[in-house]
Design an enzyme around this catalytic site. Structure first.
Site, PDB file in Angstrom:
ATOM      1  N   GLU A 213      44.101   2.225 -20.101  1.00 36.06           N
ATOM      2  CA  GLU A 213      44.612   0.862 -19.936  1.00 36.06           C
ATOM      3  C   GLU A 213      45.705   0.780 -18.878  1.00 36.06           C
ATOM      4  O   GLU A 213      46.418  -0.202 -18.780  1.00 36.06           O
ATOM      5  CB  GLU A 213      45.100   0.337 -21.286  1.00 36.06           C
ATOM      6  CG  GLU A 213      43.944   0.302 -22.283  1.00 36.06           C
ATOM      7  CD  GLU A 213      44.331  -0.189 -23.665  1.00 36.06           C
ATOM      8  OE1 GLU A 213      45.501  -0.561 -23.865  1.00 36.06           O
ATOM      9  OE2 GLU A 213      43.453  -0.209 -24.540  1.00 36.06           O
ATOM     10  N   LYS A 349      40.358 -10.414 -30.698  1.00 32.08           N
ATOM     11  CA  LYS A 349      39.426  -9.711 -29.807  1.00 32.08           C
ATOM     12  C   LYS A 349      38.061 -10.340 -30.007  1.00 32.08           C
ATOM     13  O   LYS A 349      37.481 -10.222 -31.095  1.00 32.08           O
ATOM     14  CB  LYS A 349      39.360  -8.230 -30.172  1.00 32.08           C
ATOM     15  CG  LYS A 349      40.650  -7.468 -29.925  1.00 32.08           C
ATOM     16  CD  LYS A 349      40.540  -6.066 -30.505  1.00 32.08           C
ATOM     17  CE  LYS A 349      41.714  -5.188 -30.091  1.00 32.08           C
ATOM     18  NZ  LYS A 349      41.711  -3.913 -30.828  1.00 32.08           N
TER      19      LYS A 349
END
Length: 440
Positions: A213, A349
């Site tokens: 990330e 999400k």
């Protein structure tokens, strides 16, 4: 009315080099595309991401079945149904009835979500409005100026995302003490560069390498050491007092026999040093008193409800406590967490639940309980920017999409920059009010 004239899926690759589903949705207005992200950890309470399981190809991670389900089952049925693309709820309801299982295991959440999100892109175009405005309309978001989210940037990685002994998974910076999104992003970038050079100086050149990330992953032992390093970077960049810190502990990863093992990456870990829920809560409280921590995600394991409730009673009025593994964007789990007073924010999400309509419902249920909502990327991301518009459309006030590094992370942040420019004075930055942004 505008409806699907052609729907075609294919596989493309995500940021980890694994296959994922891409859907092209064609209407009289043109072709609209969506790519589905994928998480590293997939919880038991999540919608099913359909993978082929054929070990001779892509190490079993192929998505040919999900692609075929779009092309052979969903596409002909949805085209025949002639549903107006603007009616997202009806499209998603149709997709759910076509699947018929509680966790989307027949067609795969990755097949269903690809179509659901591509349809939303088509709907925005059918009305001649940007995607975030379409999402605001269908989610019944508060009218008025649009709210741009605080970018929670994952700048330092530990846990399962990194080598080294550090148990906590993500340390994020949140530039809340400024008045625009672009300024927040600039500060994030400057702090990140300072952090990188400090990390290399202290832990060696390779410590500056970035994880999935975009965060650095030095060989750090304790959360305190990580927080000190980040505070040094904030100071060095000159932004003390303007930047909050958030952590995603991902504690389910080191929960063993009812205890928390902060040395879980060591096979010789000493069980007498494992912490109980209340002991881990003491550690968090100590960190909260010493550092500008504004948010903690998954402080306890997903089924350790007592620890969550106990912790919320102690610090729920001081910081944001975010449920991710706890809630997995699942309406039933969210309801339980609200009733038990276990948390005060949802990590949203889209691929955990599998349709846009259900994602909006999860956000609205959370808002109704006075919770915050943080829209989130996944570790296996793509160049798709849907969640940037989702965060603005839902007025979530906060988005988690990695460090200011790696194009699949920056794609979302750059999209919010464009939205900020387009809206001009019609936008406000959530800043310190990120948890209550839906009411701003």
């Amino acid at each position: 009315m505008s409806y699907a004239t052609k729907i075609h899926a294919r596989y493309v690759y995500d940021s980890r080099g694994n296959p994922t589903v891409e859907v092209d949705f064609t209407t009289d207005k043109g072709l609209f595309r969506s790519i589905v992200p994928s998480g590293a950890s997939t919880g038991v309470h999540e919608a099913l991401e359909l993978r082929d399981g054929d070990k001779s190809k892509w190490l079993g991670k192929g998505v040919l079945k999900a692609v075929a389900n779009v092309n052979d089952i969903i596409a002909p049925a949805l085209i025949k149904a002639k549903i107006d693309v603007v009616d997202q709820a009806k499209i998603d309801e149709f997709l759910l009835s076509l699947d018929g299982t509680p966790n989307k295991s027949k067609l795969g959440a990755n097949a269903i979500l690809g179509v659901s999100l591509a349809a939303a892109n088509a709907a925005a175009a059918a009305q001649g409005i940007p995607l975030y405005k379409h999402i605001a309309n269908i989610s019944n978001a508060k009218k008025g100026k649009f709210v741009l989210p605080v970018p929670f940037q994952n700048v330092l990685n530990g846990g399962s995302h990194a080598g080294g002994a550090l148990a906590f998974q993500e340390f994020m910076i949140a530039p809340t003490g400024v008045s625009t999104f672009s300024e927040a992003l600039r500060i994030g970038s400057e702090v990140y560069h300072n952090l990188k050079s400090l990390t290399k100086k202290k832990y060696g050149q390779s410590a500056g390498n970035v994880g999935d990330e975009g965060g650095v992953a030095p060989d750090i032992k304790t959360p305190k050491e990580a927080l000190d390093l980040i505070m040094d970077a904030i100071d060095k960049a000159g932004y003390k007092g303007k930047v909050g810190i958030a952590m995603d502990v991902a504690s389910s990863e080191f929960y063993k026999d009812g205890k928390y093992d902060l040395d879980f990456k060591n096979p010789e870990s000493d069980p007498s040093k494992w912490l109980s829920g209340p002991q881990l809560a003491d550690l968090y409280e100590q960190l909260i008193s010493e550092y500008p921590i504004v948010s903690i995600e998954d402080p306890f394991a997903e089924d350790d409800w007592d620890a969550w409730v106990h912790f919320f009673e102690r610090v729920g009025d001081k910081i944001q406590i975010v449920g991710d593994d706890l809630t997995v964007t699942n309406p039933t789990r969210i309801k339980t967490a609200i009733e038990k007073k276990a948390a005060n924010a949802l990590l949203l999400k889209v691929n955990q639940i599998g349709t846009l309509t259900e994602s909006i419902q999860a956000a609205n249920d959370s808002y109704a309980a006075g919770w915050g909502v943080m829209v989130s990327h996944r570790s296996g991301e793509t160049e798709d920017t849907f969640i940037a518009d989702l965060s603005v459309g839902l007025r979530s006030g906060q988005i988690k999409t990695g460090a200011p590094a790696r194009s699949e992370r920056l794609a979302k942040l750059n999209q919010i920059l464009r939205i900020e420019e387009e809206l001009g004075s019609e936008a406000i930055y959530a800043g310190k009010d990120f948890q209550k942004a839906s009411q701003l």
